[in-house]
Design an enzyme around this catalytic site. Structure first.
Site, short mmCIF file in Angstrom:
data_model
loop_
_atom_site.label_atom_id
_atom_site.label_comp_id
_atom_site.label_asym_id
_atom_site.label_seq_id
_atom_site.Cartn_x
_atom_site.Cartn_y
_atom_site.Cartn_z
N ARG A 166 -10.71 -17.92 23.87
CA ARG A 166 -9.81 -17.20 24.76
C ARG A 166 -8.55 -18.05 24.95
O ARG A 166 -8.65 -19.20 25.37
CB ARG A 166 -10.48 -16.96 26.12
CG ARG A 166 -9.55 -16.30 27.10
CD ARG A 166 -10.19 -15.99 28.45
NE ARG A 166 -9.15 -15.44 29.30
CZ ARG A 166 -8.95 -15.75 30.56
NH1 ARG A 166 -9.77 -16.57 31.19
NH2 ARG A 166 -7.94 -15.23 31.22
N HIS A 224 -1.00 -15.24 31.73
CA HIS A 224 -1.89 -16.17 32.43
C HIS A 224 -1.00 -17.04 33.34
O HIS A 224 -0.71 -18.19 33.03
CB HIS A 224 -2.67 -17.01 31.43
CG HIS A 224 -3.85 -17.74 32.02
ND1 HIS A 224 -5.14 -17.58 31.55
CD2 HIS A 224 -3.96 -18.61 33.04
CE1 HIS A 224 -5.97 -18.35 32.25
NE2 HIS A 224 -5.27 -18.99 33.15
N GLU A 251 -6.15 -13.33 36.60
CA GLU A 251 -6.15 -13.63 38.03
C GLU A 251 -4.89 -13.15 38.76
O GLU A 251 -4.22 -13.94 39.44
CB GLU A 251 -6.38 -15.13 38.26
CG GLU A 251 -7.72 -15.59 37.74
CD GLU A 251 -8.08 -17.03 38.11
OE1 GLU A 251 -7.20 -17.78 38.57
OE2 GLU A 251 -9.27 -17.39 37.94
N ASN A 262 -13.76 -14.34 36.32
CA ASN A 262 -13.68 -15.80 36.36
C ASN A 262 -14.49 -16.23 37.56
O ASN A 262 -14.10 -15.96 38.70
CB ASN A 262 -12.22 -16.27 36.52
CG ASN A 262 -11.36 -15.89 35.32
OD1 ASN A 262 -11.87 -15.40 34.31
ND2 ASN A 262 -10.08 -16.10 35.43
N TYR A 268 -16.68 -19.33 39.49
CA TYR A 268 -17.01 -20.75 39.58
C TYR A 268 -17.95 -21.05 40.74
O TYR A 268 -18.79 -21.94 40.64
CB TYR A 268 -15.73 -21.57 39.79
CG TYR A 268 -14.76 -21.55 38.63
CD1 TYR A 268 -13.83 -20.52 38.48
CD2 TYR A 268 -14.78 -22.56 37.67
CE1 TYR A 268 -12.93 -20.50 37.42
CE2 TYR A 268 -13.87 -22.55 36.61
CZ TYR A 268 -12.97 -21.53 36.48
OH TYR A 268 -12.09 -21.52 35.43
N GLU A 311 -14.19 -16.88 32.52
CA GLU A 311 -14.12 -18.31 32.87
C GLU A 311 -15.33 -18.68 33.71
O GLU A 311 -15.76 -17.92 34.57
CB GLU A 311 -12.86 -18.64 33.71
CG GLU A 311 -11.57 -18.59 32.96
CD GLU A 311 -10.35 -18.92 33.82
OE1 GLU A 311 -10.50 -19.60 34.87
OE2 GLU A 311 -9.26 -18.49 33.45
#
Ligand SMILES: *[C@@H]1O[C@H](CO)[C@@H](O)[C@H](O)[C@H]1NC(C)=O
Ligand SMILES: *[C@@H]1O[C@H](CO)[C@@H](O)[C@H](O)[C@H]1NC(C)=O
Ligand SMILES: *[C@@H]1O[C@H](CO)[C@@H](O)[C@H](O)[C@H]1NC(C)=O
Ligand SMILES: *[C@@H]1O[C@H](CO)[C@@H](O)[C@H](O)[C@H]1NC(C)=O
Ligand SMILES: *[C@@H]1O[C@H](CO)[C@@H](O)[C@H](O)[C@H]1NC(C)=O
Length: 513
Positions: free
Chosen positions: A109, A154, A200, A340, A342, A415
């Protein structure tokens, strides 16, 4: 289960000991929903973005973007650094593809630098040297059977658009973004089958226009330190234009390219899993608000054509309205949801209850408090990022939540990762021994596999990141890579996690094809 599959499963289970996918699930993954228009492979790869990786910020006719300008102003970036050179991937991409080959991953990516191929957006020509660069990168990846997944925006946009009409605040950006998408599909879409329109947008809207910590540094007094802005209105205007820019690019892809090129197009949201702080109905409602104000904000708009009810109720007229024409464009939706993910947080109500003041607690943010601990215990193991706690069960929960809310729309984890702090005193040997990352990836992949077993249509997983890189406001002080980068001479060295992936991906790719 036939014996070759069990051997692969065995090999895999030794390496990533409990990430197992049942045979029926494997078959499910190969089901092509619309023959000819969807690819078969489960994508297993690493992620990157142009500003954090490429460097070459003035090479071969590239125009300036908003991050070039922002990082050159003093005071924004922790170590005073910038992405002028970054990892010099612009010149070292062949070496980096070799690293991917060694890991055995089947996808990569990356994002295209908008200003590299359209230095002045739609107000100038196409920079063919930029097109050639990405052509070479794409071809070199495909030569190694590594599928490109390309993000169009991005965080970085041409500075020209910021100066000409205020970037995301103006509806003019919708046409500009559509034009940019058109150029990319035209030149690269014969070989690129996975597109993310915007990475995002929720972070860009909040950081750029509410907190003022990202370009264009706009906010109002109680939210940050900016010269211009309106934190209670502009994030929603910028977001509205991002949603409609996504729709503009998707509409062009659907009408001009998709049938012939046969790819998928989606958007990537920054997400966290939210757990209610208590069982109270107030905290449960606050948790729903957190999900709506952070990601359903974009996903509901794109998939259902309207903003979430929790937002409409609270924001009223501060939430822009989709015109009939906008609604028509939004009908083109998306082909996959990029997540994404985390970390996770506890959510406490601030609408009906008195709670700690802090980010998110004001009405235009949804009136809730994001807590990272309860009764003195963190929600998960802390890491070097103050917002990142290890909470692998959040992967399964979030994916199942998305599956239920959005009718099992395909999902790609675009991500997932963890950082070490740069420590100039530690030896290279210690820096390569990233056992926390190995455990992190293991536990999150395991949790993802649970969601897949429960029927979630997950098409891929990308670890953030291939290399240590320029971590935005943190500069080069945080290391998210599966490979260590010496920022003095830019030498790359695989960390333990990269070697684990290399052993495991052979199995995972065989397993999931
Ligand atoms: C606010 O920003 C100005 C200009 O960038 C800077 O000089 C000042 O120190 C900042 N104030 C605070 C409180 O951060
Ligand atoms: C919620 O209630 C259940 C059942 O009463 C209990 O087991 C659980 O610990 C409670 N959770 C919280 C966050 O209070
Ligand atoms: C590195 O070592 C120096 C000298 O011993 C010390 O002052 C500094 O705090 C150390 N840095 C880190 C990140 O440990
Ligand atoms: C990084 O490279 C510089 C210059 O070649 C070298 O002096 C330094 O020891 C390297 N750092 C590590 C951690 O290997
Ligand atoms: C790596 O770190 C782990 C603990 O985190 C330790 O047990 C192990 O010995 C280390 N390996 C090397 C090669 O330093």
């Amino acid at each position: 289960m036939d014996s070759s599959i069990s051997i692969i499963l065995f090999a895999f289970s030794v390496l990533f000991s409990s990430f197992m996918v049942s045979f029926s699930q494997i078959k499910n993954l190969s089901i092509v929903k619309e023959p000819g228009s969807f690819p078969r492979n489960f994508l297993f790869g690493t992620a990157s973005s142009c500003y954090q990786f490429e460097g070459a910020f003035l090479s071969d006719g590239k125009g300036l973007n908003n991050w070039d300008v922002f990082t050159h102003e003093t005071g924004h970036i922790a170590d005073g650094s910038n992405g002028d050179i970054a990892l010099d991937q612009y010149n070292r991409y062949q070496e980096d593809i070799k690293l991917m080959e060694d890991m055995g991953v089947n996808s990569f990516r990356f994002s295209i630098s908008w200003a590299r191929i359209l230095p002045k957006g739609m107000y100038g020509g196409v920079n063919m040297a930029g097109i050639q660069h990405y052509n070479k990168l794409i071809d070199a990846l495909l030569q190694k059977d590594i599928q490109p997944l390309i993000t169009l925006a991005h965080y970085d946009i041409p500075q020209e658009l910021e100066e000409r009409y205020g970037g995301w605040l103006s509806p003019k950006i919708q046409d500009d973004f559509g034009y940019y998408g058109d150029i990319c599909f035209k030149y690269f879409g014969d070989r690129v089958k996975y597109w993310v329109t915007i990475n995002e947008p929720n972070v860009m809207a909040v950081r750029g226009y509410r907190l003022g910590t990202f370009p264009p540094v706009r906010c109002s007094g109680s939210f940050g330190n900016c010269t211009f802005g309106n934190s209670e209105k502009e994030p929603f205007i910028a977001a509205h234009n991002m949603i409609l820019s996504h729709a503009a690019a998707v509409t062009i892809y659907r009408t001009k390219y998709q049938e012939r090129q046969g790819g998928m197009i989606g958007i990537s949201l920054n997400t966290q899993w939210y757990e209610p702080f208590s069982n109270s109905s107030q905290d449960n409602y606050a948790t729903q608000r957190a999900r709506s104000f952070v990601y359903n904000w974009f996903l509901d708009a794109i998939i259902f054509g309207k903003y979430p009810e929790e937002m409409q109720k609270i924001l009223g007229n501060n939430l822009p309205i989709f015109s009939r024409n906008d609604m028509k464009k939004l009908e083109n939706g998306l082909d996959f949801i990029g997540l994404n993910l985390y970390t996770a947080a506890y959510i406490k109500d601030c609408l009906y209850s008195v709670c700690e003041l802090g980010q998110y607690s004001s009405w235009s943010e949804g009136s809730y408090f994001r807590a990272t601990e309860k009764d003195g215990v963190y929600i998960g193991e802390p890491t070097t990022m103050d917002w990142l706690f290890v909470y692998p069960q959040g992967m399964e929960k979030l994916v199942m939540y998305m599956k239920d809310r959005f009718n099992n729309t395909p999902i790609i984890i675009t991500e997932n990762g963890i950082a070490e702090s740069d420590n100039p005193n530690s030896s290279l040997e210690d820096a390569l021994n990233d056992t926390q990352r190995v455990e992190y990836m293991h536990s999150y992949l395991n949790s993802l596999a649970n969601a897949m077993r429960e029927g979630a249509d997950v098409r891929g997983y990308f670890a953030w990141s291939l290399l240590d890189n320029f971590e935005w406001l943190e500069g080069y002080t945080k290391r998210f890579g599966l490979h260590y980068v010496n920022f003095t001479n830019l030498q790359r060295t695989p960390k333990l996690s990269a070697t684990r992936v290399s052993a495991a991906t052979v199995a995972v790719v065989n397993l999931l094809l």
